[in-house]
Motif scaffolding. Structure first.
Motif, PDB file in Angstrom:
ATOM      1  N   VAL A  92     -16.795  23.524  -2.598  1.00  0.00           N
ATOM      2  CA  VAL A  92     -15.377  23.226  -2.144  1.00  0.00           C
ATOM      3  C   VAL A  92     -15.365  21.862  -1.103  1.00  0.00           C
ATOM      4  N   LEU A  93     -14.963  20.789  -1.466  1.00  0.00           N
ATOM      5  CA  LEU A  93     -14.767  19.839  -0.699  1.00  0.00           C
ATOM      6  C   LEU A  93     -13.291  19.425  -0.399  1.00  0.00           C
ATOM      7  N   GLY A  94     -12.215  20.152  -1.155  1.00  0.00           N
ATOM      8  CA  GLY A  94     -10.893  20.244  -0.889  1.00  0.00           C
ATOM      9  C   GLY A  94     -10.288  21.201  -0.507  1.00  0.00           C
ATOM     10  N   ASN A  95      -9.482  21.830  -1.226  1.00  0.00           N
ATOM     11  CA  ASN A  95      -9.091  23.325  -0.679  1.00  0.00           C
ATOM     12  C   ASN A  95      -9.275  24.445  -1.682  1.00  0.00           C
ATOM     13  N   GLU A  96      -8.883  25.615  -1.668  1.00  0.00           N
ATOM     14  CA  GLU A  96      -9.346  26.883  -2.531  1.00  0.00           C
ATOM     15  C   GLU A  96      -8.650  26.546  -3.872  1.00  0.00           C
ATOM     16  N   ASN A  97      -7.847  25.671  -4.393  1.00  0.00           N
ATOM     17  CA  ASN A  97      -7.460  25.561  -5.473  1.00  0.00           C
ATOM     18  C   ASN A  97      -7.833  24.452  -6.033  1.00  0.00           C
ATOM     19  N   GLN A  98      -9.115  23.885  -5.638  1.00  0.00           N
ATOM     20  CA  GLN A  98      -9.744  22.801  -6.247  1.00  0.00           C
ATOM     21  C   GLN A  98     -11.345  23.219  -6.509  1.00  0.00           C
ATOM     22  N   PRO A  99     -11.542  24.362  -7.027  1.00  0.00           N
ATOM     23  CA  PRO A  99     -13.098  24.576  -7.072  1.00  0.00           C
ATOM     24  C   PRO A  99     -13.847  23.470  -7.883  1.00  0.00           C
ATOM     25  N   LYS A 100     -15.021  23.274  -7.828  1.00  0.00           N
ATOM     26  CA  LYS A 100     -15.927  22.319  -8.283  1.00  0.00           C
ATOM     27  C   LYS A 100     -17.275  23.389  -8.730  1.00  0.00           C
ATOM     28  N   PHE A 101     -16.967  23.632 -10.214  1.00  0.00           N
ATOM     29  CA  PHE A 101     -17.984  24.836 -10.709  1.00  0.00           C
ATOM     30  C   PHE A 101     -19.306  24.133 -11.121  1.00  0.00           C
ATOM     31  N   ALA A 102     -20.036  24.865 -10.969  1.00  0.00           N
ATOM     32  CA  ALA A 102     -21.527  24.723 -11.694  1.00  0.00           C
ATOM     33  C   ALA A 102     -22.106  25.884 -12.284  1.00  0.00           C
ATOM     34  N   LEU A 103     -22.410  25.767 -13.398  1.00  0.00           N
ATOM     35  CA  LEU A 103     -22.807  26.824 -14.285  1.00  0.00           C
ATOM     36  C   LEU A 103     -24.211  26.566 -14.950  1.00  0.00           C
ATOM     37  N   ARG A 104     -25.011  27.570 -14.595  1.00  0.00           N
ATOM     38  CA  ARG A 104     -26.503  27.546 -14.974  1.00  0.00           C
ATOM     39  C   ARG A 104     -27.013  26.189 -14.692  1.00  0.00           C
ATOM     40  N   LEU A 113     -11.736  11.212  -7.311  1.00  0.00           N
ATOM     41  CA  LEU A 113     -10.413  11.610  -7.955  1.00  0.00           C
ATOM     42  C   LEU A 113     -10.452  11.237  -9.329  1.00  0.00           C
ATOM     43  N   ASN A 114     -11.065  10.289  -9.784  1.00  0.00           N
ATOM     44  CA  ASN A 114     -11.125   9.988 -11.459  1.00  0.00           C
ATOM     45  C   ASN A 114     -12.306  10.613 -12.172  1.00  0.00           C
ATOM     46  N   ALA A 115     -13.010  11.331 -11.283  1.00  0.00           N
ATOM     47  CA  ALA A 115     -14.042  12.205 -12.205  1.00  0.00           C
ATOM     48  C   ALA A 115     -13.756  13.464 -12.752  1.00  0.00           C
ATOM     49  N   VAL A 116     -14.575  13.845 -13.897  1.00  0.00           N
ATOM     50  CA  VAL A 116     -14.314  14.973 -14.408  1.00  0.00           C
ATOM     51  C   VAL A 116     -15.465  15.969 -14.319  1.00  0.00           C
ATOM     52  N   SER A 117     -15.142  17.255 -14.480  1.00  0.00           N
ATOM     53  CA  SER A 117     -16.315  18.194 -14.248  1.00  0.00           C
ATOM     54  C   SER A 117     -17.019  18.449 -15.561  1.00  0.00           C
ATOM     55  N   PRO A 118     -18.453  18.818 -15.564  1.00  0.00           N
ATOM     56  CA  PRO A 118     -18.891  19.248 -17.090  1.00  0.00           C
ATOM     57  C   PRO A 118     -18.663  20.638 -17.396  1.00  0.00           C
ATOM     58  N   THR A 119     -17.910  21.413 -16.493  1.00  0.00           N
ATOM     59  CA  THR A 119     -17.272  22.793 -16.780  1.00  0.00           C
ATOM     60  C   THR A 119     -15.684  22.432 -16.909  1.00  0.00           C
ATOM     61  N   GLY A 120     -15.460  22.576 -18.263  1.00  0.00           N
ATOM     62  CA  GLY A 120     -13.996  22.416 -18.463  1.00  0.00           C
ATOM     63  C   GLY A 120     -13.281  23.415 -18.187  1.00  0.00           C
ATOM     64  N   VAL A 121     -11.937  23.178 -17.666  1.00  0.00           N
ATOM     65  CA  VAL A 121     -11.002  24.353 -16.970  1.00  0.00           C
ATOM     66  C   VAL A 121      -9.779  24.299 -17.841  1.00  0.00           C
ATOM     67  N   GLU A 614     -27.038  22.376  -6.742  1.00  0.00           N
ATOM     68  CA  GLU A 614     -26.349  23.352  -7.022  1.00  0.00           C
ATOM     69  C   GLU A 614     -26.716  24.195  -7.858  1.00  0.00           C
ATOM     70  N   ALA A 615     -28.167  24.621  -7.841  1.00  0.00           N
ATOM     71  CA  ALA A 615     -28.833  25.430  -8.950  1.00  0.00           C
ATOM     72  C   ALA A 615     -29.547  26.160  -8.153  1.00  0.00           C
ATOM     73  N   PRO A 616     -29.062  27.338  -7.542  1.00  0.00           N
ATOM     74  CA  PRO A 616     -30.163  28.390  -6.649  1.00  0.00           C
ATOM     75  C   PRO A 616     -30.882  29.198  -7.838  1.00  0.00           C
ATOM     76  N   HIS A 617     -31.946  29.559  -7.348  1.00  0.00           N
ATOM     77  CA  HIS A 617     -32.887  30.080  -8.117  1.00  0.00           C
ATOM     78  C   HIS A 617     -32.483  31.445  -8.495  1.00  0.00           C
ATOM     79  N   HIS A 618     -31.836  32.093  -7.866  1.00  0.00           N
ATOM     80  CA  HIS A 618     -31.189  33.487  -8.208  1.00  0.00           C
ATOM     81  C   HIS A 618     -29.879  33.811  -7.683  1.00  0.00           C
ATOM     82  N   THR A 619     -29.114  34.222  -8.297  1.00  0.00           N
ATOM     83  CA  THR A 619     -27.898  35.024  -7.932  1.00  0.00           C
ATOM     84  C   THR A 619     -27.671  36.534  -8.165  1.00  0.00           C
ATOM     85  N   VAL A 620     -27.083  37.294  -7.428  1.00  0.00           N
ATOM     86  CA  VAL A 620     -26.748  38.463  -7.651  1.00  0.00           C
ATOM     87  C   VAL A 620     -25.418  39.160  -7.507  1.00  0.00           C
ATOM     88  N   ASN A 621     -24.981  39.826  -8.397  1.00  0.00           N
ATOM     89  CA  ASN A 621     -23.684  40.465  -7.732  1.00  0.00           C
ATOM     90  C   ASN A 621     -23.592  42.018  -8.224  1.00  0.00           C
TER      91      ASN A 621
END
Length: 724
Positions: A92-104, A113-121, A614-621
């Protein structure tokens, strides 16, 4: 760094994947099973392949959050779904409603502001390029689907990493109403509700939902003349009109508006010069009024920056069932504006102030035909059009502006258009084996005009790009038993060319980055055991990534958009869900990643072998829900969840300054539900560990500042909801 130990860990996990059982649902998307079989896990229906299917039969790695799961976990924004999704990270570099996702491990370092994410929303199957246009719409939701891996065939370009689909509740054609009010820490108040009124019985219905919330700032500003930072402020409403007739025609029109008048995000900055000083010789972590060091939720700024968002639009979905086939048309038009006045230096001195302003318009049309599931061969085919227009106007005040440096005003217009044709199908080869695959051909054009930075860069010639690329997938699914399915596939993802929206002092920095390409190989096993009381799913994947678009931020006045050679990602995901007793349900997830740059040189430095950002070696939930029935006096509902994220880097040089440390985040909720389900009273807690590890980092050499954001602190709340 791709060490032997990491590779060995992944090899062991891959073997476990092949021996064990690549999706799971942390949610309840269908009604609770009948009392005669309360031990069975809920059946989840998804539209990950543009048709209603059982989650366990879909050869795609998907995590699903249904309405009840979202409520129990008190998930209010897109930033929070990462709490229960393996290998999904949100910065998050803006607010809660502007998430920047990283998947795998697939992400972008761009914040322009003209950029697009590789994760489609996607919202109700509509792609939204500007996050703020739809970010506040996480209310009256039927479910959220997180699709991991390239989704280019059915979802199009810019889904290299995957897709996040928000599906709002459609019209029920019955009269109903719900209302919820709440209050919590830091002056948090919220109200949300929904009401539906049939206008013509079983034919035409109107549904209206809204969501408003406000809080004080979560980051204390020690400057008494300036308000606290990082508060919540959201206002959103959605009107849904539904029509259906006896000829199997269904029409759904959704009209929405959202807005926010929050304060700019609070930054927890540090100086990068010796002694923790910035370019003005100031330590941003020292309180300028007391001389004491500030906490991780304190800052000092000299401007009362605002973060204003306005967005509105409509989605029109028309479906006609013709028996053997169905035709679907989805039309959308969205527009909005964005303002973010940032005190980027995070001090009471005017070292670096940035005012981001943008106006967006997006229009899309998807027209497709699909067979209706009878027979050995089924197919979906369609045509797609998308266009977005962005007007950018950004002001940079560096070292206080004149007389040291002029105030820089960057402005430009950007237009992108995309045309595509696609087809995706399945063919049953036998009772056990089914082949599937698809192909999409996309033609993209982009134009950037009227670029200038007054007073240092005169208006530049128009830049253009034209890409024409295929994407697709091919795979084989094997139904080994009734509740055990194995699949293997190859998929290609693609993200179109991009313009560098960060050029500021050097006209040569204004360039076009080439398209990026991802080749993905995946094997997954989905299974249910013990009469569907346990779901156990595993997937293992290998990505070869080339031409990854990458912002090379040397300093605020020196940014290049480059293509980052090659990278490789290997990983495993395990997700479990179990109905332990009729009252107790538990879930768990594990994500392992080994993501590194195989070939990358920036500023003359060879960074090959470094971890991807933004690629941590492990995540646990982990999560659990427990119900205590009180005979005829209702029930007590208990929920707890936790997530652990390993260390990660936010810049490719993997410097200590760009490192985010590992953390735990824990949430909980306790609710009393009335016997007739007419009302519910709950108390909840978020971030019980008071995690303060960074959620985003930018290091700027010009101001000698490490710009960092942190999550909202530990907080508590109470909520009362009722049905009428």
């Amino acid at each position: 760094m791709g060490s032997r130990s990491k590779a060995a860990t992944l090899r062991v996990a891959c073997v476990a994947a092949c021996m064990s059982t690549a999706t799971i649902a942390y949610a309840q998307s269908t009604p609770t099973p009948p009392a005669k079989d309360e031990m069975v896990l809920e059946e989840i229906i998804v539209t990950a392949q543009k048709r209603d299917e059982r989650l366990q039969e879909v050869p795609v790695s998907v995590s699903v959050f249904g309405a009840q799961g979202l409520e129990m976990a008190k998930i209010d924004s897109g930033t929070e779904i990462a709490r229960q999704t393996p290998n999904l990270r949100v910065s998050v570099l803006g607010n809660e409603n502007q998430p920047k996702f990283a998947l795998r491990g697939i992400s972008t370092s761009e914040f322009n502001l003209n950029a697009v994410s590789p994760t489609g929303v996607f919202y109700d199957e509509v792609y939204v390029g500007a996050q703020y246009l739809g970010g506040a719409q996480v209310f009256d939701i039927e479910r959220i689907e997180v699709l991991r891996g390239p989704q280019g065939t059915l979802f199009g370009k810019n889904t290299t990493a995957g897709a996040v689909n928000y599906i709002s509740r459609g019209p029920s054609f019955t009269q109903e109403a719900e209302m919820s009010i709440g209050a919590g820490s830091y002056g948090y108040v919220e109200a949300k509700g929904v009401a539906e009124v049939p206008l013509v019985e079983d034919r035409l219905s109107a549904r209206f939902a809204f969501n408003v919330a406000h809080s004080k700032g979560y980051i204390e500003n020690v400057n008494p003349a300036i308000s606290d930072r990082s508060n919540i402020d959201r206002k959103a409403g959605r009107l849904t009109l539904g029509y259906q007739d006896e000829n199997d025609l269904k029409v759904t029109l959704r009209v929405f508006h959202n807005g926010s008048d929050a304060k700019a995000i609070g930054v927890i900055n540090t100086g990068t010069a010796p002694g923790g000083l910035n370019a003005l010789g100031v330590d941003p972590r020292v309180n300028p009024y007391t001389g004491q060091r500030m906490t991780r939720h304190q800052m000092a700024t000299d401007r009362d920056g605002d973060l204003e968002v306005r967005g509105s639009g409509l989605y029109l979905n028309v479906q006609k069932d013709l028996g053997p086939v169905s035709i679907t048309s989805i039309t959308s038009h969205l527009r909005g504006r964005f303002l973010n006045n940032v005190d980027a230096d995070g001090t009471t001195m005017n070292l670096l102030h940035i005012d981001f302003r943008a106006k967006n318009k997006e229009t899309s049309q998807d027209l497709r035909i699909a067979t209706n599931g009878s027979g050995a061969f089924n197919v979906i085919a369609g045509l797609y059009y998308f266009r977005d227009d962005i007007d950018i106007d950004t002001t940079y005040t560096i070292f206080g502006g004149p007389p040291v440096l002029p105030i820089l005003n960057q402005s430009f217009d950007q237009r992108r258009t995309s045309y595509a044709a696609y087809i995706d199908g399945t063919l049953e080869l036998s009772d056990m084996f089914t082949a599937y695959g698809g192909l999409r051909y996309t033609d993209d054009k982009g134009r950037l005009s009227n670029f200038q930075v007054t007073p240092v860069i005169a208006r530049q010639p128009t830049l253009t790009y034209h890409d024409a690329k295929p994407t697709g997938r091919i795979g084989l699914r094997a139904q080994l038993e009734d509740d055990v399915m194995l699949f293997g596939q190859f998929a290609r993802g693609y993200r179109s060319s991009a313009f560098n929206g960060g050029a500021l002092t050097n006209a040569a920095d204004l360039n076009v980055a080439d398209p990026e390409k991802l080749d993905a190989y995946e094997i997954g096993l989905k299974s249910q055991w013990f009469d569907r009381r346990l779901t156990a799913n595993v997937s293992t994947f290998l990505y070869n990534f080339s031409n990854q678009q990458f912002i090379n931020l040397v300093g605020i006045n020196n940014q290049q958009l480059v293509n980052a050679g090659k990278s490789r990602t290997k990983g495993v995901e395990l997700e479990l869900s179990a109905r332990v007793t009729p009252q107790l349900k538990v879930n768990a997830g594990l994500g392992l990643l080994d993501a590194e740059y195989r070939r990358l040189v920036l500023n003359g430095v060879n960074l090959s072998g470094n971890d991807m950002i933004e690629a941590p070696h492990h995540t646990v939930n982990l999560g659990a829900d427990y119900r205590i029935d009180l005979d005829n006096d209702g029930a007590i509902l208990l929920h707890a969840d936790a997530t652990h994220v390993g260390m990660q880097y936010f810049q490719a040089n993997n410097s200590v300054l760009s490192r985010g440390e590992a953390f735990w985040d824990v949430g909980a909720r306790i609710a009393y539900r009335a016997p007739d389900d007419r009302y519910e009273l709950s108390v909840y807690a978020k971030n019980l560990t008071d995690n303060r590890q960074v959620t985003g980092i930018v290091v700027d050499a010009t101001s000698q500042t490490r710009f960092a954001t942190v999550p909202y602190p530990r907080r508590f709340g109470v909520e009362l909801s009722g049905k009428f």
